[in-house]
Design a protein around this motif. Structure first.
Motif, PDB file in Angstrom:
ATOM      1  N   SER A  88       0.842  -1.193   0.000  1.00  0.00           N
ATOM      2  CA  SER A  88       0.000   0.000   0.000  1.00  0.00           C
ATOM      3  C   SER A  88       0.876   1.242   0.000  1.00  0.00           C
ATOM      4  O   SER A  88       1.939   1.264   0.622  1.00  0.00           O
ATOM      5  CB  SER A  88      -0.879   0.039   1.248  1.00  0.00           C
ATOM      6  N   VAL A  90       1.619   4.705   1.450  1.00  0.00           N
ATOM      7  CA  VAL A  90       1.333   5.372   2.711  1.00  0.00           C
ATOM      8  C   VAL A  90       2.136   6.669   2.794  1.00  0.00           C
ATOM      9  O   VAL A  90       3.023   6.916   1.985  1.00  0.00           O
ATOM     10  CB  VAL A  90       1.662   4.464   3.922  1.00  0.00           C
ATOM     11  N   PRO A 122      -3.149   0.977   6.073  1.00  0.00           N
ATOM     12  CA  PRO A 122      -4.531   0.609   5.767  1.00  0.00           C
ATOM     13  C   PRO A 122      -4.957  -0.643   6.557  1.00  0.00           C
ATOM     14  O   PRO A 122      -4.152  -1.531   6.812  1.00  0.00           O
ATOM     15  CB  PRO A 122      -4.500   0.336   4.272  1.00  0.00           C
TER      16      PRO A 122
END
Length: 125
Positions: A88, A90, A122
């Motif tokens: 992810s 970030v 997340p």
């Protein structure tokens, strides 16, 4: 505005990678009975130990990116990290401690490690 991760740098490696969520609980001892516990905040920073294996040319890019773009690690930046949701993007910054770089193979490769603080990883919805 967050600084983008430099396109000339590779992703962090999983070797030595670790995630440590900062404490977010306030505990109050009571005169009698069980201690009272409550949440301190709804947003908590997470410390992530990251490592890069960089070629000499990539290490030069990293040093410039850290010193100039991130203002010696003070600025927030975007980076792809791993957690339970996979990879992810970030928002993170260096935690006030500079990176550590060690040469390998006569200086042709550099192992760079650092601890960064992440605004929020997340979570499963």
């Amino acid at each position: 505005m967050n600084v983008p991760y430099h396109a000339g740098l590779p992703k962090v490696t999983v070797n030595g990678y670790s995630i440590r969520r900062r404490p977010n609980i306030i505990r109050t001892e009571m005169e009698s009975g069980f201690p009272r516990m409550r949440r301190r905040s709804t947003s908590v920073l997470t410390d992530v130990t990251v490592n890069w294996k960089l070629k000499l040319s990539e290490f030069a890019i990293f040093e410039k990116w850290y010193a100039e773009d991130l203002k010696d690690g003070v600025s927030w930046f975007e980076i792809v990290l791993f957690n339970g949701m996979g990879e992810s993007t970030v928002v993170a910054r260096f935690n006030g401690t500079p990176y550590d770089a060690k040469p390998e193979a006569l200086g042709m490769y550099w192992n760079v490690s650092a601890t960064i603080e992440v605004q929020s990883l997340p979570l499963l919805a």
